[in-house]
Design a protein around this motif. Structure first.
Motif, short mmCIF file in Angstrom:
data_model
loop_
_atom_site.label_atom_id
_atom_site.label_comp_id
_atom_site.label_asym_id
_atom_site.label_seq_id
_atom_site.Cartn_x
_atom_site.Cartn_y
_atom_site.Cartn_z
N ARG A 279 0.83 -1.21 0.00
CA ARG A 279 0.00 0.00 0.00
C ARG A 279 0.87 1.26 0.00
O ARG A 279 0.57 2.24 -0.70
N ALA A 280 1.95 1.24 0.76
CA ALA A 280 2.84 2.40 0.83
C ALA A 280 3.49 2.69 -0.51
O ALA A 280 3.86 3.83 -0.80
N LEU A 281 3.60 1.65 -1.36
CA LEU A 281 4.21 1.81 -2.68
C LEU A 281 3.18 2.03 -3.78
O LEU A 281 3.50 1.97 -4.96
N GLY A 282 1.92 2.27 -3.41
CA GLY A 282 0.93 2.67 -4.41
C GLY A 282 -0.14 1.68 -4.75
O GLY A 282 -0.99 1.96 -5.60
N CYS A 283 -0.17 0.50 -4.11
CA CYS A 283 -1.22 -0.47 -4.42
C CYS A 283 -2.56 0.06 -3.92
O CYS A 283 -2.74 0.29 -2.72
N ARG A 284 -3.50 0.25 -4.84
CA ARG A 284 -4.82 0.78 -4.48
C ARG A 284 -5.90 -0.31 -4.45
O ARG A 284 -6.89 -0.18 -3.74
N LEU A 285 -5.71 -1.34 -5.27
CA LEU A 285 -6.82 -2.28 -5.51
C LEU A 285 -6.27 -3.66 -5.80
O LEU A 285 -5.28 -3.81 -6.52
N VAL A 286 -6.92 -4.69 -5.24
CA VAL A 286 -6.60 -6.07 -5.56
C VAL A 286 -7.89 -6.77 -5.97
O VAL A 286 -8.97 -6.48 -5.42
N LEU A 287 -7.78 -7.66 -6.95
CA LEU A 287 -8.93 -8.40 -7.46
C LEU A 287 -8.70 -9.89 -7.22
O LEU A 287 -7.71 -10.45 -7.71
N PHE A 288 -9.58 -10.51 -6.46
CA PHE A 288 -9.47 -11.92 -6.12
C PHE A 288 -10.56 -12.73 -6.83
O PHE A 288 -11.73 -12.35 -6.83
N GLY A 289 -10.17 -13.89 -7.37
CA GLY A 289 -11.15 -14.84 -7.86
C GLY A 289 -11.56 -15.77 -6.72
O GLY A 289 -10.82 -16.68 -6.36
N VAL A 290 -12.71 -15.52 -6.12
CA VAL A 290 -13.20 -16.34 -5.01
C VAL A 290 -14.11 -17.44 -5.54
O VAL A 290 -13.99 -18.60 -5.18
N GLU A 291 -15.07 -17.09 -6.36
CA GLU A 291 -16.04 -17.98 -7.02
C GLU A 291 -17.11 -18.50 -6.07
O GLU A 291 -18.29 -18.42 -6.35
N THR A 292 -16.72 -19.06 -4.93
CA THR A 292 -17.69 -19.57 -3.96
C THR A 292 -17.01 -19.70 -2.60
O THR A 292 -15.80 -19.87 -2.51
N PHE A 293 -17.81 -19.61 -1.51
CA PHE A 293 -17.31 -19.83 -0.17
C PHE A 293 -17.51 -21.28 0.28
O PHE A 293 -17.01 -21.67 1.33
N ASN A 294 -18.25 -22.05 -0.49
CA ASN A 294 -18.66 -23.39 -0.09
C ASN A 294 -17.52 -24.39 -0.29
O ASN A 294 -16.98 -24.52 -1.39
N LEU A 295 -17.16 -25.11 0.76
CA LEU A 295 -16.00 -26.00 0.72
C LEU A 295 -16.17 -27.12 -0.30
O LEU A 295 -15.22 -27.47 -1.01
N ARG A 296 -17.37 -27.71 -0.39
CA ARG A 296 -17.58 -28.79 -1.37
C ARG A 296 -17.32 -28.30 -2.78
O ARG A 296 -16.63 -28.97 -3.57
N LEU A 297 -17.83 -27.12 -3.10
CA LEU A 297 -17.67 -26.58 -4.44
C LEU A 297 -16.23 -26.12 -4.68
O LEU A 297 -15.70 -26.26 -5.78
#
Length: 569
Positions: free
Chosen positions: A403-421
């Motif tokens: 963040r101190a070096l300029g990172c403003r945004l991160v994009l994560f591929g989560v898709e689902t919270f369900n453990l089976r899936l």
């Protein structure tokens, strides 16, 4: 004519920022001494379309009959339930004002709702008419001529005829390459190639881009021959070395087609030949070259350049991913030293304030190396965003330094919270780390956007409700949720081995339609669609500051209300 190659990015794609393919190829070929010109007809066509059709379509949407037929997703963006409310909310746009520049010049004066409203209008104008075309049912049989007729329009063809492409041909240009990242771009490439060939049959046409490997894998060989009525060569994979050798072959008669890696061509017997694959030494490739592109045409309020520190996916196991297997399983990364050297060179050359890393995902370990190198070189004059995977390797120290070096945004591929899936799609993440990462990045002022997918094969309604509850639970740490219904793409593992994923049947004409079961009980897709439309999608809209990553990136919360209303035309 001294030009060796013209590279074209066709409609329809992103209109906020340049796409990286052409600058990457141009940077490589120019480093080899070739004269290359790049032409982004996508952004040219977007601006022409808004200028010529914008006011009429905006007025059309104020009609009850038209607005009532809108997809719910657009109504959520406009935050208007009916045409009357839409008309009231569009009052800040005066006749003749609607244009990309209207948004660009007033980006920090508009309210967030107004920016999202304009963004929704632009997407509707640019993409909705395309998606209303009746060509999806023609894909299975690859009825190319019919699809081109559906997509073609006078405005689309005028974009090519009214630009410098034809002038360059008249001046002696004999080699043109089209880069396609989607099926839509590929079809426009076909339309443009046909136009060029009819007027100037002596011009050689190359088709390439990240969509080509998907096309080659999913279209039957006998159908692939149709493509060679429109082009001379297809680059199926990475294009740097292939284009270098094609130029040498076509302009100097050097080498043989059979020796050009990643090349597809039709031999003298009428058979399509697929040459051996080659993966570039990514570390040795130069930084991209954006010299031919007019940044003023794009909607980003400040210059943001795309940059790629790696190719392929370091994970590469997701069963829903439709990337070509060669791309997925051949991960290569530049050293942190090279990455920072490239970023510094781009900053010096283009005076850009912002960078968008467009890697599939950057490992926490690699991010740590890049951050350390930026610190060592005191490269702290850039702001940036990047794509990543949920990971237990992130630490407070690393995120705070980023963040101190300029990172403003991160994009994560989560898709689902369900453990089976999560296990079924081989995502390799945990629910615990999802919440931990989102909380950690948010704590240090880095915005989070996540991708979610609803309606996986065998996904039950209670599992969708679980995701809904988890989205609500994590909402304080989210700036955007980008979600959609699952598409069973032909190039993914689920399509290749349907039985392993409880898929019983699928519709070749519609990737959204398939039959699946959970423990022998058939999943009611209509119920899934209804739950998505009535509960899931509205929640996603509610949780998102915008459905556009650039808007989330550039806008700060304190800018939600404008300081003044002196708008530029």
């Amino acid at each position: 004519m001294d030009m060796d190659l013209l590279l074209i990015s066709p409609p329809y794609w992103d209109f906020y920022s340049p796409f990286l393919a052409l600058p990457s190829l141009s940077g490589f070929l120019r480093s080899k001494g070739f004269a290359v010109r790049q032409l982004d007809l996508n952004i040219v066509h977007f601006n022409r379309m808004i200028d010529k059709q914008g006011d009429a379509i905006l007025k059309e949407l104020q009609n009850d009959h038209v607005y009532d037929g809108l997809d719910t997703a657009y109504k959520n963006v406009f935050k208007a339930n009916d045409a009357k409310e839409f008309t009231r909310k569009s009052a800040f746009i005066q006749p003749g004002q609607l244009s990309g520049q209207f948004l660009k010049k007033n980006f920090y004066q508009f309210t967030l709702d107004e920016i999202n409203f304009l963004d929704g209008i632009f997407h509707y104008i640019y993409f909705n008419q395309l998606y209303k075309k009746n060509y999806w049912d023609k894909l299975a049989e690859f009825e190319l001529d019919s699809i081109m007729e559906e997509v073609s329009s006078e405005l689309l063809t005028d974009t090519l005829l009214g630009n410098e492409c034809m002038t360059l041909i008249q001046q002696g240009l004999r080699l043109i390459g089209f880069s396609s990242t989607s099926f839509d771009q590929f079809i426009v490439s076909c339309i443009y190639a046909r136009m060029i060939k009819r007027i100037h049959p002596e011009v050689k046409i190359i088709f390439g881009g990240s969509y080509i490997p998907v096309l080659v894998k999913t279209v039957r060989p006998d159908k692939q021959k149709k493509i060679f009525d429109l082009c001379d060569y297809i680059v199926n994979g990475e294009g740097e070395t292939a284009l270098e050798l094609i130029i040498q072959y076509t302009s100097k008669g050097q080498g043989e087609l059979a020796d050009i890696p990643n090349l597809c061509f039709m031999d003298s017997s009428g058979q399509v030949v697929h040459n051996a694959a080659k993966f570039e030494n990514f570390q040795q490739l130069p930084e991209p070259d954006f010299n031919d592109l007019d940044f003023e045409l794009y909607l980003m309020p400040e210059i943001m350049l795309p940059y790629q520190s790696s190719r392929g996916c370091f994970w590469g196991h997701c069963t829903f991913c439709d990337h070509d297997a060669n791309y997925r399983y051949n991960f290569r990364s530049k050293t942190a030293e090279t990455v920072v050297e490239n970023l510094a060179a781009l900053k010096k050359k283009y005076n850009n304030q912002h960078i968008q890393f467009v890697d599939e995902a950057i490992k926490p370990e690699k991010l740590k190396e890049i951050v350390a190198e930026m610190e060592a070189r005191e490269l702290n004059s850039l702001d940036w965003m990047y794509y990543s995977r949920i990971s237990g390797e992130y630490t407070d120290d690393l995120v705070q330094r980023a963040r101190a070096l300029g990172c403003r945004l991160v994009l994560f591929g989560v898709e689902t919270f369900n453990l089976r899936l999560i296990k079924m799609i081989r995502k390799g993440i945990s629910e615990k780390n999802i919440s931990k990462n989102l909380s950690m990045f948010s704590k240090f002022g880095i915005k989070n956007i996540i991708w979610m997918i609803c309606g996986f094969p065998s996904q039950r309604e209670e599992e969708i409700w679980y995701d809904i509850d988890k989205l609500k639970e994590n909402s304080p740490n989210l700036k955007g949720v980008f979600a959609g219904l699952y598409r069973l793409e032909r190039n993914c593992d689920m399509y290749s081995a349907p039985g392993k994923f409880n898929i019983i049947d699928s519709d070749p004409d519609n990737p959204y339609i398939f039959k699946s079961h959970y423990n022998g009980e058939l999943i009611d897709q209509n119920q899934i669609f209804s739950l998505y439309k009535q509960e899931y999608a509205p929640l996603v809209s509610e949780l998102s500051r915008s459905h556009n990553r650039y808007i989330i990136y550039f806008r700060q919360e304190e800018q939600d209300e404008p300081l003044e209303r002196g708008l530029s035309k």
